[in-house]
Design a protein around this motif. Structure first.
Motif, PDB file in Angstrom:
ATOM      1  N   GLN A  33       0.849  -1.193   0.000  1.00  0.00           N
ATOM      2  CA  GLN A  33       0.000   0.000   0.000  1.00  0.00           C
ATOM      3  C   GLN A  33       0.879   1.236   0.000  1.00  0.00           C
ATOM      4  OE1 GLN A  33      -3.043   0.039   3.030  1.00  0.00           O
ATOM      5  NE2 GLN A  33      -3.063  -2.188   3.055  1.00  0.00           N
ATOM      6  N   TYR A  34       0.414   2.253  -0.660  1.00  0.00           N
ATOM      7  CA  TYR A  34       1.198   3.481  -0.707  1.00  0.00           C
ATOM      8  C   TYR A  34       0.426   4.652  -0.137  1.00  0.00           C
ATOM      9  CZ  TYR A  34       4.565   1.046  -3.570  1.00  0.00           C
ATOM     10  OH  TYR A  34       5.506   0.157  -4.001  1.00  0.00           O
ATOM     11  N   ALA A  35       1.146   5.544   0.529  1.00  0.00           N
ATOM     12  CA  ALA A  35       0.591   6.808   0.996  1.00  0.00           C
ATOM     13  C   ALA A  35       1.210   7.914   0.159  1.00  0.00           C
ATOM     14  CB  ALA A  35       0.915   7.016   2.465  1.00  0.00           C
ATOM     15  N   VAL A  36       0.362   8.783  -0.365  1.00  0.00           N
ATOM     16  CA  VAL A  36       0.839   9.909  -1.159  1.00  0.00           C
ATOM     17  C   VAL A  36       0.550  11.181  -0.366  1.00  0.00           C
ATOM     18  CG1 VAL A  36       0.812  10.977  -3.446  1.00  0.00           C
ATOM     19  CG2 VAL A  36       0.053   8.608  -3.178  1.00  0.00           C
ATOM     20  N   PRO A  37       1.586  11.786   0.238  1.00  0.00           N
ATOM     21  CA  PRO A  37       1.360  12.989   1.042  1.00  0.00           C
ATOM     22  C   PRO A  37       0.813  14.130   0.186  1.00  0.00           C
ATOM     23  CG  PRO A  37       3.541  12.094   1.441  1.00  0.00           C
ATOM     24  CD  PRO A  37       2.989  11.379   0.247  1.00  0.00           C
ATOM     25  N   GLN A  38      -0.198  14.829   0.746  1.00  0.00           N
ATOM     26  CA  GLN A  38      -0.794  15.967   0.070  1.00  0.00           C
ATOM     27  C   GLN A  38      -0.444  17.239   0.850  1.00  0.00           C
ATOM     28  OE1 GLN A  38      -3.095  15.141  -2.798  1.00  0.00           O
ATOM     29  NE2 GLN A  38      -1.746  13.399  -2.485  1.00  0.00           N
ATOM     30  N   GLY A  39      -1.062  18.327   0.457  1.00  0.00           N
ATOM     31  CA  GLY A  39      -0.843  19.567   1.206  1.00  0.00           C
ATOM     32  C   GLY A  39      -1.747  19.611   2.426  1.00  0.00           C
ATOM     33  N   PRO A  40      -1.858  20.792   3.053  1.00  0.00           N
ATOM     34  CA  PRO A  40      -2.711  20.914   4.237  1.00  0.00           C
ATOM     35  C   PRO A  40      -4.195  20.699   3.938  1.00  0.00           C
ATOM     36  CG  PRO A  40      -1.679  23.009   3.674  1.00  0.00           C
ATOM     37  CD  PRO A  40      -1.111  21.998   2.754  1.00  0.00           C
ATOM     38  N   LEU A  41      -4.584  20.813   2.686  1.00  0.00           N
ATOM     39  CA  LEU A  41      -6.001  20.664   2.335  1.00  0.00           C
ATOM     40  C   LEU A  41      -6.451  19.199   2.376  1.00  0.00           C
ATOM     41  CD1 LEU A  41      -8.498  22.306   1.360  1.00  0.00           C
ATOM     42  CD2 LEU A  41      -7.840  21.668  -0.954  1.00  0.00           C
ATOM     43  N   LEU A  42      -5.686  18.310   1.731  1.00  0.00           N
ATOM     44  CA  LEU A  42      -6.136  16.925   1.570  1.00  0.00           C
ATOM     45  C   LEU A  42      -5.353  15.898   2.389  1.00  0.00           C
ATOM     46  CD1 LEU A  42      -6.894  16.855  -2.261  1.00  0.00           C
ATOM     47  CD2 LEU A  42      -8.428  17.322  -0.352  1.00  0.00           C
ATOM     48  N   ASP A  43      -4.300  16.357   3.061  1.00  0.00           N
ATOM     49  CA  ASP A  43      -3.532  15.515   3.975  1.00  0.00           C
ATOM     50  C   ASP A  43      -2.836  14.328   3.319  1.00  0.00           C
ATOM     51  OD1 ASP A  43      -2.679  14.040   6.408  1.00  0.00           O
ATOM     52  OD2 ASP A  43      -3.801  15.656   7.355  1.00  0.00           O
ATOM     53  N   THR A  44      -3.527  13.193   3.199  1.00  0.00           N
ATOM     54  CA  THR A  44      -2.860  11.994   2.666  1.00  0.00           C
ATOM     55  C   THR A  44      -3.811  11.191   1.784  1.00  0.00           C
ATOM     56  OG1 THR A  44      -1.676  11.810   4.757  1.00  0.00           O
ATOM     57  CG2 THR A  44      -1.569   9.913   3.303  1.00  0.00           C
ATOM     58  N   LEU A  45      -3.281  10.669   0.684  1.00  0.00           N
ATOM     59  CA  LEU A  45      -4.038   9.728  -0.136  1.00  0.00           C
ATOM     60  C   LEU A  45      -3.425   8.354   0.077  1.00  0.00           C
ATOM     61  CD1 LEU A  45      -6.127   9.331  -2.550  1.00  0.00           C
ATOM     62  CD2 LEU A  45      -4.126   9.398  -4.007  1.00  0.00           C
ATOM     63  N   LEU A  46      -4.289   7.377   0.340  1.00  0.00           N
ATOM     64  CA  LEU A  46      -3.822   6.014   0.567  1.00  0.00           C
ATOM     65  C   LEU A  46      -4.359   5.156  -0.564  1.00  0.00           C
ATOM     66  CD1 LEU A  46      -2.361   4.397   2.817  1.00  0.00           C
ATOM     67  CD2 LEU A  46      -4.614   3.897   3.755  1.00  0.00           C
ATOM     68  N   ASP A  71      -8.516  -4.580  -8.609  1.00  0.00           N
ATOM     69  CA  ASP A  71      -9.084  -3.241  -8.772  1.00  0.00           C
ATOM     70  C   ASP A  71      -8.329  -2.291  -7.844  1.00  0.00           C
ATOM     71  OD1 ASP A  71     -10.971  -4.536 -10.295  1.00  0.00           O
ATOM     72  OD2 ASP A  71     -12.511  -4.515  -8.722  1.00  0.00           O
ATOM     73  N   SER A  72      -8.122  -1.072  -8.300  1.00  0.00           N
ATOM     74  CA  SER A  72      -7.474  -0.098  -7.425  1.00  0.00           C
ATOM     75  C   SER A  72      -8.465   0.359  -6.371  1.00  0.00           C
ATOM     76  CB  SER A  72      -7.047   1.151  -8.207  1.00  0.00           C
ATOM     77  OG  SER A  72      -6.224   0.804  -9.274  1.00  0.00           O
ATOM     78  N   TRP A  73      -7.992   0.543  -5.144  1.00  0.00           N
ATOM     79  CA  TRP A  73      -8.802   1.258  -4.156  1.00  0.00           C
ATOM     80  C   TRP A  73      -7.990   2.432  -3.667  1.00  0.00           C
ATOM     81  CZ3 TRP A  73      -6.549   1.927   0.457  1.00  0.00           C
ATOM     82  CH2 TRP A  73      -5.742   0.916   0.998  1.00  0.00           C
ATOM     83  N   PHE A  74      -8.672   3.491  -3.308  1.00  0.00           N
ATOM     84  CA  PHE A  74      -7.972   4.628  -2.713  1.00  0.00           C
ATOM     85  C   PHE A  74      -8.894   5.366  -1.769  1.00  0.00           C
ATOM     86  CE2 PHE A  74     -10.006   6.498  -6.419  1.00  0.00           C
ATOM     87  CZ  PHE A  74     -10.437   7.732  -5.958  1.00  0.00           C
ATOM     88  N   GLN A  75      -8.288   6.212  -0.966  1.00  0.00           N
ATOM     89  CA  GLN A  75      -9.039   6.899   0.075  1.00  0.00           C
ATOM     90  C   GLN A  75      -8.198   8.036   0.639  1.00  0.00           C
ATOM     91  OE1 GLN A  75      -9.404   4.307   3.443  1.00  0.00           O
ATOM     92  NE2 GLN A  75      -9.198   6.174   4.660  1.00  0.00           N
ATOM     93  N   PHE A  76      -8.815   9.195   0.839  1.00  0.00           N
ATOM     94  CA  PHE A  76      -8.118  10.297   1.501  1.00  0.00           C
ATOM     95  C   PHE A  76      -8.281  10.140   3.002  1.00  0.00           C
ATOM     96  CE2 PHE A  76      -8.700  12.175  -2.675  1.00  0.00           C
ATOM     97  CZ  PHE A  76      -7.471  12.782  -2.877  1.00  0.00           C
ATOM     98  N   GLU A  77      -7.201  10.344   3.709  1.00  0.00           N
ATOM     99  CA  GLU A  77      -7.233  10.191   5.161  1.00  0.00           C
ATOM    100  C   GLU A  77      -7.199  11.542   5.848  1.00  0.00           C
ATOM    101  OE1 GLU A  77      -5.290   6.106   6.729  1.00  0.00           O
ATOM    102  OE2 GLU A  77      -3.957   7.746   6.245  1.00  0.00           O
ATOM    103  N   GLY A  78      -7.975  11.624   6.951  1.00  0.00           N
ATOM    104  CA  GLY A  78      -8.052  12.884   7.696  1.00  0.00           C
ATOM    105  C   GLY A  78      -6.741  13.284   8.330  1.00  0.00           C
ATOM    106  N   ALA A  79      -6.104  12.367   9.013  1.00  0.00           N
ATOM    107  CA  ALA A  79      -4.837  12.692   9.645  1.00  0.00           C
ATOM    108  C   ALA A  79      -3.857  11.572   9.359  1.00  0.00           C
ATOM    109  CB  ALA A  79      -5.005  12.871  11.150  1.00  0.00           C
ATOM    110  N   ASN A  80      -2.633  11.939   9.194  1.00  0.00           N
ATOM    111  CA  ASN A  80      -1.631  11.019   8.683  1.00  0.00           C
ATOM    112  C   ASN A  80      -1.011  10.130   9.764  1.00  0.00           C
ATOM    113  OD1 ASN A  80       0.074   9.864   6.879  1.00  0.00           O
ATOM    114  ND2 ASN A  80       1.555  11.526   6.942  1.00  0.00           N
ATOM    115  N   TRP A  81      -0.676   8.913   9.399  1.00  0.00           N
ATOM    116  CA  TRP A  81      -0.002   7.985  10.317  1.00  0.00           C
ATOM    117  C   TRP A  81       1.481   7.961  10.001  1.00  0.00           C
ATOM    118  CZ3 TRP A  81      -0.184   5.855  14.761  1.00  0.00           C
ATOM    119  CH2 TRP A  81       0.604   4.720  15.061  1.00  0.00           C
ATOM    120  N   ASP A  82       2.250   8.718  10.743  1.00  0.00           N
ATOM    121  CA  ASP A  82       3.688   8.806  10.554  1.00  0.00           C
ATOM    122  C   ASP A  82       4.274   9.247  11.898  1.00  0.00           C
ATOM    123  OD1 ASP A  82       6.234   9.033   9.679  1.00  0.00           O
ATOM    124  OD2 ASP A  82       5.850  10.582   8.184  1.00  0.00           O
TER     125      ASP A  82
END
Ligand SMILES: *[C@@H]1O[C@H](CO)[C@@H](O)[C@H](O)[C@H]1NC(C)=O
Ligand SMILES: *[C@@H]1O[C@H](CO)[C@@H](O)[C@H](O)[C@H]1NC(C)=O
Ligand SMILES: *[C@@H]1O[C@H](CO)[C@@H](O)[C@H](O)[C@H]1NC(C)=O
Length: 263
Positions: free
Chosen positions: A172-185, A193-204
């Motif tokens: 699985q990959y996390a794509v860091p976004q800016g302050p607006l969208l945080d993280t795409l997983l 099939d691809s799945w994806f989801q924007f996460e509210g707060a990042n796990w790091d």
């Protein structure tokens, strides 16, 4: 004459038990009062803790309500800006965009590319679907053979592999976004099939400990309320109830097949 002393004596006789009675009452009252004040001490403590809990709980509820209102207004401002955006369809898969400057909506390059691509290519400019995705919906692109997974994986050089509570047949990959969208997983289902989801707060936890703590709180809320927590709200589309987007219905697919026809 005789009745007078009699009356007085009667009065005296009467008055003394009354006084005694009053004395007895007062004694009882003071005893009761003492007992009550003792009792007050304990219940005051309980009351104090109860009040403290109520104050903290209301502060949390107020804070999260305010935060949600802010997120809502940001979401609507963003959607409004998207309506006036200019899209740059120079790439075969990705679509860049230019959005007008709006208060509360600051985007970085990767966010504009992802938003432009999702809006024009995946959801065919259906604003409501994009809003659901911004609110953290778990999306499955049916029959895309991992295309969106590959796309997101390669979209930025800050992408990193990580683990999550979701299932994936591959890393699985996390794509860091800016302050607006945080993280795409993103990841892939058993059927590729691809799945994806924007996460509210990042796990790091190492680089972003506060965000990671928020992530754990979000996870608890996710478990309790059964909703997915995204950067701009919450969605009922968890991984058990995903938002399904058939790849054949997307503009992306149409463009691909059209180019294939031309070639
Ligand atoms: C569109 O994108 C291409 C390549 O990414 C770039 O060269 C071009 O300047 C862009 N055009 C606009 C209008 O942004
Ligand atoms: C599954 O997806 C990957 C891309 O992530 C792709 O390379 C592979 O060809 C796909 N496999 C099938 C059977 O479609
Ligand atoms: C993704 O990026 C890697 C290098 O970062 C590259 O080797 C690979 O070809 C890219 N894949 C796609 C589908 O663009």
């Amino acid at each position: 004459m005789p009745p007078i002393p009699d009356e007085s004596s009667v009065a005296m006789v009467h008055s003394s038990p009354v006084v005694k009675l009053e004395d007895g009452c007062e004694n009882k009252r003071t005893k009761k009062n003492r007992r009550r004040s003792h009792h007050h001490h304990g219940s005051l403590k309980v009351l104090f803790y109860l009040l403290a809990v109520i104050v903290v709980a209301s502060a949390l509820i107020l804070f999260s309500a305010l935060q949600r209102m802010t997120l809502d207004s940001t979401l609507y401002a963003l959607m409004n800006a998207m309506l006036n955006a200019e899209f740059n369809v120079s790439d075969i898969d990705l679509v860049d965009m230019h959005i007008p400057q709006v208060r509360n909506v600051d985007t970085i390059a990767v966010e504009r590319i992802i938003l432009g691509t999702l809006y024009t290519q995946l959801v065919n400019k259906h604003g409501k679907v994009l809003m659901e995705i911004m609110k953290g919906a778990h999306v499955i692109v049916e029959n895309d053979q991992g295309r969106y997974y590959e796309l997101f994986k390669n979209i930025s050089c800050t992408t990193y592999s990580r683990i999550s509570s979701h299932y994936s047949i591959d890393v699985q990959y996390a794509v860091p976004q800016g302050p607006l969208l945080d993280t795409l997983l993103t990841g892939r289902t058993v059927t590729n099939d691809s799945w994806f989801q924007f996460e509210g707060a990042n796990w790091d936890p190492i680089d972003r400990p506060i965000d990671s703590m928020l992530h754990v709180l979000n996870y608890v809320e996710y478990k309790i309320r059964g909703v997915q927590i995204g950067p701009l709200g919450t969605s009922k589309h968890t991984d058990r109830n995903p938002l399904l987007i058939p790849f054949e219905n997307t503009h992306h697919y149409q463009r691909l097949t059209n180019t294939a026809d031309h070639v």
